[in-house]
Structure formats: C-alpha cells, structure tokens
Design an enzyme around this catalytic site. Structure first.
Site, PDB file in Angstrom:
ATOM      1  N   TYR A 146       1.388  -7.553  16.029  1.00  0.00           N
ATOM      2  CA  TYR A 146       1.881  -6.487  15.141  1.00  0.00           C
ATOM      3  C   TYR A 146       2.363  -5.293  15.973  1.00  0.00           C
ATOM      4  O   TYR A 146       3.467  -4.779  15.769  1.00  0.00           O
ATOM      5  CB  TYR A 146       0.738  -6.090  14.203  1.00  0.00           C
TER       6      TYR A 146
ATOM      7  N   GLN B  67       0.816  -1.215   0.000  1.00  0.00           N
ATOM      8  CA  GLN B  67       0.000   0.000   0.000  1.00  0.00           C
ATOM      9  C   GLN B  67       0.852   1.269   0.000  1.00  0.00           C
ATOM     10  O   GLN B  67       0.605   2.195  -0.759  1.00  0.00           O
ATOM     11  CB  GLN B  67      -0.944   0.016   1.220  1.00  0.00           C
TER      12      GLN B  67
END
Ligand code: AKB
Length: 313
Positions: free
Chosen positions: A139, A12
């Site tokens: 994460y 992205q």
C-alpha cells in the site's frame, strides 16, 4: 460550475466527502460511484468498477464531469494479503484518471496519499514534508509511486492533480476497512456495545490520527484553493493529533468508566511500527492555511455521542 464524480464514494472518506460536496456544489453537480451500493445515496449514484476504464470514460463524457475525487484504494493490511490486486487497483485506477486529465476530459483531480508512504528509515517524530521515504508495505509503495506519478503528470502535462497524506482517520458514519489504523474506530463501537475491546496493536503504538471532519475540511480546502498556491504536487503532510491505544482507552474510560482494553498484537503491528508517530504539516499550513479543528479530547466526545445515537445504545 464544477461537475464532480466521486470514485469510491461508499468508503470511509467517500461517505462524508460526498455529503460535503453536495452541500457546497448542489446535488445536481455531484455523482457518487462505487462497486458497493450505499443504503441511502444522497445524490445520483452509479455502480462503477474503478478498474473499468471505458465505463468511467463514458460517465465522464456523458455527465460532462470536470473534477474527479479518486478515493478507491486497497489499504495497508488487506494490501499485504493481496499484493498483486492492491498494486493493480491502486495504480491502474490512478493512471486511468491521470490519462483522462491529460487528454483534457477532466480539469481537476483529488487523489489521497497516506502516512503509509513513510517507512522504518523515516524520522518518526514530526516527520517532515520531505524526508527519507522507503515504505515497506505494498500500500505504502503504491501510494508513493502514485505521488510521483501525480507530480510527473503535473510537470509534464499540466494535469491539476492535488493530494494530501491522510493519517489514520476516525469516523462514525462509515467504518474503515483493511487498514492498520482501523482499531481507532473499532474501539468506539466495542466500547459502546460490549464495554471491552481487544486491540490488534500494542498499547504503546503511537500513530498520527485525524477526525474525519478535519480530513474533509483539508480535502475541500486544498481543492478549492488557487492552483498557483499549491507548491507541492506530490502530496501534502497534514496532521491533527497522535495517540497510543492505551491513551485512547484512558480517554474513553472517562466517559465509560467500566471500559476494559486488552492487547493481542497481530501482523498489523509490524506495519504500524514502520510508520511515523507524528507529522509536521507546516507546509500545508503555509501554502493553503490548513488548520485542524478537532483535538483528541473533542474527537473522543464527538465519536461517543454520534455513535451512541447511531447504535441506539
Ligand atoms: C491504513 O491504516 O492503511 C490507512 C492509512 C493510514 O492510510 N488508514
């Protein structure tokens, strides 16, 4: 002149960042790499596995790379499903690049952190640069460990590594994958294609977000500033705007009046609930003149117009 290697160039951030770096440094000075091969690479592209240390080292030496943009990561939602792989991918690849810099093979590194480093005990509104940091996703834990590693390599080995904490990013060229903030991109595709969207977060879930152009601008600004002005060597808070799914839907409705949104929260709700609602980025503004250009309304118009063109709807 800098010679740049981008790891994760098909993701992205990578797609837009590669184009911007080509614009600034010239095609001949930018090498894009990823596991997946992009459709129309805009510069030299190498298929590279970021976990393949030797392959990356060879490219760095052979191409005389000075600067690495390390964008490879497994994001929050996928990370919860594949925690061991997320940890390995997010940490091993960072160690590799930091070690190369320590050995003097490269001069400068960009590595993004995220608002995911914050957790349920962090103040949620205008989250300060320095505060309680107790992330609850793999994460987030990997990103915070990564921030501390960056600071350690800077302090102990003078490694020039720079970082920002991206909020949820909204882009039209590339779709995100595996994140909790991905709904804020999916909603535009579905609004244009089907005039309806089922959101995986509750209607009142407020999160910090940013249009991709501003994220790229922050990245380039930080990377081109004098090293002495960078006071934070963990990672900088950066902020643009925040909204809830229902607020975003209402803005889309102004352009597409019959757009409908429904809510069906899943496991990503818990992740979103653990994150801040808004971010204080005073320090980035002071240290390297960070200032976003896109308001929420401008982002919505831009996304709808760019995607209308792209999807030919
Ligand atoms: C995610 O949702 O996991 C990412 C992030 C906020 O870092 N977009």
């Amino acid at each position: 002149m800098e010679k740049i290697l981008i790891l994760g160039a098909a993701g992205q951030v990578g797609i837009d960042l590669t184009e911007k770096l080509i614009e600034i440094f010239g095609t001949e000075n930018v090498i894009a790499s990823d596991l997946k091969i992009p459709e129309n690479p805009k510069c030299k592209f190498l298929q590279l596995d970021a976990l393949d240390k030797e392959a990356i080292k060879e490219v760095i030496i052979h191409e005389k790379i000075t600067t690495v943009y390390h964008l490879v990561a497994m994001l929050s939602a996928t990370g919860e499903k594949k925690p061991l792989l997320a940890w390995k991918l997010n940490m091993d690849t960072l160690f590799t690049i930091l070690e190369f810099a320590k050995e003097g093979l490269i001069k400068k590194i960009f590595w993004p952190s995220s608002i995911a480093i914050f957790g349920p005990t962090t103040p949620k509104i205008n989250t300060p640069q320095s505060t309680i940091i107790e992330p609850t996703t793999i994460y987030g834990i990997s990103k915070y460990a990564g921030e501390l590693l960056c600071q350690w390599y800077y302090q102990k080995h003078k490694v020039d590594v720079r970082s920002v904490r991206y909020p949820g990013l909204i882009s039209w060229k590339a779709e995100p994958g595996g994140g909790t903030t991905d709904y804020a991109v999916e909603i535009f595709y579905e609004a244009l294609r089907n005039k309806s969207y089922t959101c995986f977060l509750k209607e009142d879930t407020r999160l910090p977000m940013m249009y991709i152009d501003d994220a790229i601008e922050a990245t380039i600004r930080l990377m081109t500033t004098e090293a002495e002005t960078i006071k934070t060597r963990t990672s900088y808070n950066i902020s643009a705007f925040d909204f809830t799914p229902s607020e975003l839907a209402a803005l889309i409705k102004k352009h597409i009046p019959d757009f409908q949104i429904r809510y069906s929260p899943d496991f990503r709700q818990n992740i979103a609930d653990s994150w801040p609602q808004s971010i204080d980025d005073t320090q980035a503004r002071q240290d390297w003149n960070w200032n976003p250009r896109f308001t929420l309304e401008k982002m919505v118009s831009e996304m709808l117009s760019k995607l209308t063109n792209k999807l030919k709807v």
